[in-house]
Write an enzyme that holds these catalytic residues in place. Sequence first.
Site, mmCIF file in Angstrom:
data_model
loop_
_atom_site.group_PDB
_atom_site.id
_atom_site.type_symbol
_atom_site.label_atom_id
_atom_site.label_comp_id
_atom_site.label_asym_id
_atom_site.label_seq_id
_atom_site.Cartn_x
_atom_site.Cartn_y
_atom_site.Cartn_z
ATOM 1 N N HIS A 1 0.838 -1.205 0.000
ATOM 2 C CA HIS A 1 0.000 0.000 0.000
ATOM 3 C C HIS A 1 0.874 1.257 0.000
ATOM 4 O O HIS A 1 0.654 2.182 -0.793
ATOM 5 C CB HIS A 1 -0.908 -0.028 1.232
ATOM 6 N N GLU A 2 1.882 1.299 0.870
ATOM 7 C CA GLU A 2 2.758 2.476 0.946
ATOM 8 C C GLU A 2 3.581 2.638 -0.332
ATOM 9 O O GLU A 2 3.784 3.758 -0.808
ATOM 10 C CB GLU A 2 3.682 2.360 2.164
#
Length: 233
Positions: free
Chosen positions: A108-109
């Site tokens: 996600h990051e």
Amino acid sequence: LLALLASRADELAGLVSSKIPVAHERQLGEMAYEQMKPNLKPVNDARRSAVVVLGERLTSGSRYRYEFHVVEDAFVNAFALPGGIVVVHTGLLAATTRTEQLAGVLAHEVEHVEQRHGLEAIMKSLGLRAMWALATGDLGGTLAGEAGQQLLELSFSRDAEMQADQAGFDRLVSRGIDPSGMAEFFDKLAKSGGPTPPQLLSTHPESVERSEAMRARIASLGGRRFEPLAPLP
């Protein structure tokens, strides 16, 4: 002119960010990280080594040169800076029960970086001066200080979060990593109420909805099996 800029801020930031060289974006991320470092407590043990190995697997072939750091902080969070600097709190590591959950957070990051969400947000926040500085590479200490402060207080839009979720899911699957860990971690956030301020580059609103969206995509994989990841140290 100001009204026009305000009404078209998202479009303008997206257009300009697509023209910013990766080297300039990286410079911004590094300068912002330097601003944060006095308040961070780096961890350089087996936990960081595990994060680095997993991060490298997720980012192989990227145009960005990623750095993965672990810092001592009980707050359950991770954040990514423009250009590929990713920081994980020890509180987040302690909250995971499977390495696949950490992989979901990292994916996600990483997608926030790949989609240039942080870069666009800084340009929208700091305006034309930041756009010009990033386009020309003329990044001064004042701009870096302001950008660092903005990054500390920044929350991504719902659309940006959902985009990072979906692209992160695809990244996990393409690397042969079970994406169910992402849904599991959203479940954890929903039960805990999610992170509370101060937040860095990641917020996790609507965790239940996001978990449901991930589980729908997992079901579409038709029972595909994934090799389990090694446990975290």
